[in-house]
Design a protein around this motif. Structure first.
Motif, short mmCIF file in Angstrom:
data_model
loop_
_atom_site.label_atom_id
_atom_site.label_comp_id
_atom_site.label_asym_id
_atom_site.label_seq_id
_atom_site.Cartn_x
_atom_site.Cartn_y
_atom_site.Cartn_z
N ARG A 80 31.92 -83.02 -36.61
CA ARG A 80 31.98 -81.55 -36.61
C ARG A 80 31.15 -80.97 -37.74
O ARG A 80 30.43 -79.99 -37.56
N ILE A 81 31.26 -81.59 -38.92
CA ILE A 81 30.48 -81.10 -40.07
C ILE A 81 28.99 -81.26 -39.81
O ILE A 81 28.21 -80.32 -39.97
N ARG A 82 28.60 -82.45 -39.39
CA ARG A 82 27.17 -82.74 -39.16
C ARG A 82 26.59 -81.83 -38.08
O ARG A 82 25.53 -81.23 -38.27
N ASN A 83 27.29 -81.70 -36.96
CA ASN A 83 26.79 -80.86 -35.86
C ASN A 83 26.66 -79.40 -36.28
O ASN A 83 25.67 -78.75 -35.96
N ALA A 84 27.66 -78.90 -37.00
CA ALA A 84 27.61 -77.50 -37.43
C ALA A 84 26.50 -77.28 -38.45
O ALA A 84 25.80 -76.26 -38.42
N ARG A 85 26.34 -78.23 -39.36
CA ARG A 85 25.28 -78.12 -40.37
C ARG A 85 23.91 -78.11 -39.71
O ARG A 85 23.06 -77.27 -40.03
N GLU A 86 23.71 -79.04 -38.78
CA GLU A 86 22.42 -79.11 -38.09
C GLU A 86 22.18 -77.87 -37.25
O GLU A 86 21.06 -77.36 -37.20
N SER A 87 23.22 -77.36 -36.60
CA SER A 87 23.09 -76.13 -35.81
C SER A 87 22.71 -74.94 -36.69
O SER A 87 22.02 -74.02 -36.24
N ALA A 88 23.19 -74.97 -37.93
CA ALA A 88 22.87 -73.89 -38.86
C ALA A 88 21.49 -74.08 -39.49
O ALA A 88 21.02 -73.23 -40.24
N GLY A 89 20.85 -75.21 -39.19
CA GLY A 89 19.52 -75.48 -39.73
C GLY A 89 19.52 -75.81 -41.20
O GLY A 89 18.55 -75.55 -41.91
N LEU A 90 20.61 -76.41 -41.68
CA LEU A 90 20.73 -76.74 -43.09
C LEU A 90 20.62 -78.25 -43.31
O LEU A 90 21.05 -79.04 -42.47
N THR A 91 20.08 -78.62 -44.45
CA THR A 91 20.11 -80.02 -44.87
C THR A 91 21.42 -80.24 -45.60
O THR A 91 22.13 -79.28 -45.96
#
Length: 94
Positions: free
Chosen positions: A11-22
Motif C-alpha cells: 500500500r505504501i509503495r503503490n501510493a508513493r509511486e502513484s504520487a510520483g515520489l521517490t
C-alpha cells in the motif's frame, strides 16, 4: 480493533509511486529517514502509530484493516449463568 494490514508495504509503495515520489522525497515530506521508508516498503518493520498516521495523511491511504472481534458469546449450561472451564474448552480425549 484496527490492525496493520498484511499488505501495508504494498500500500505504501503503490501510493508513493502513484504520487510520483521517490522514497527519499516521501521521507523528507514526512520528516522521517529514507532508510525507514525502505524498511517499511520491504515489509522489514512495522510502522509505529506516529509514522503510520503520517504516511496515511501524507499519501491519503489507510494502512489498517478492521480486526475481527475477539469477543465470543459463550452459553453456559449452568442455571446461574456462570461459566466453567468446561463451557469454553473442548476436550480431546481420543
Amino acid at each position: 480493533m484496527d490492525e496493520i494490514a498484511p499488505d501495508y508495504d504494498e500500500r505504501i509503495r503503490n501510493a508513493r509511486e502513484s504520487a510520483g515520489l521517490t522514497q527519499d522525497e516521501l521521507a523528507k515530506q514526512l520528516n522521517e529517514k529514507a532508510s525507514l521508508m525502505r524498511k517499511l516498503e520491504h515489509g522489514e518493520t512495522l510502522p509505529s502509530d506516529d509514522v503510520r498516521e503520517k504516511i496515511e495523511r501524507g499519501l491519503d491511504i489507510s494502512l489498517t484493516t478492521s480486526g475481527g472481534s475477539d469477543e465470543t458469546d459463550w452459553e453456559s449450561d449452568d442455571a446461574t449463568g456462570g461459566y466453567t472451564l468446561g463451557d469454553v474448552v473442548e476436550r480431546n480425549d481420543s
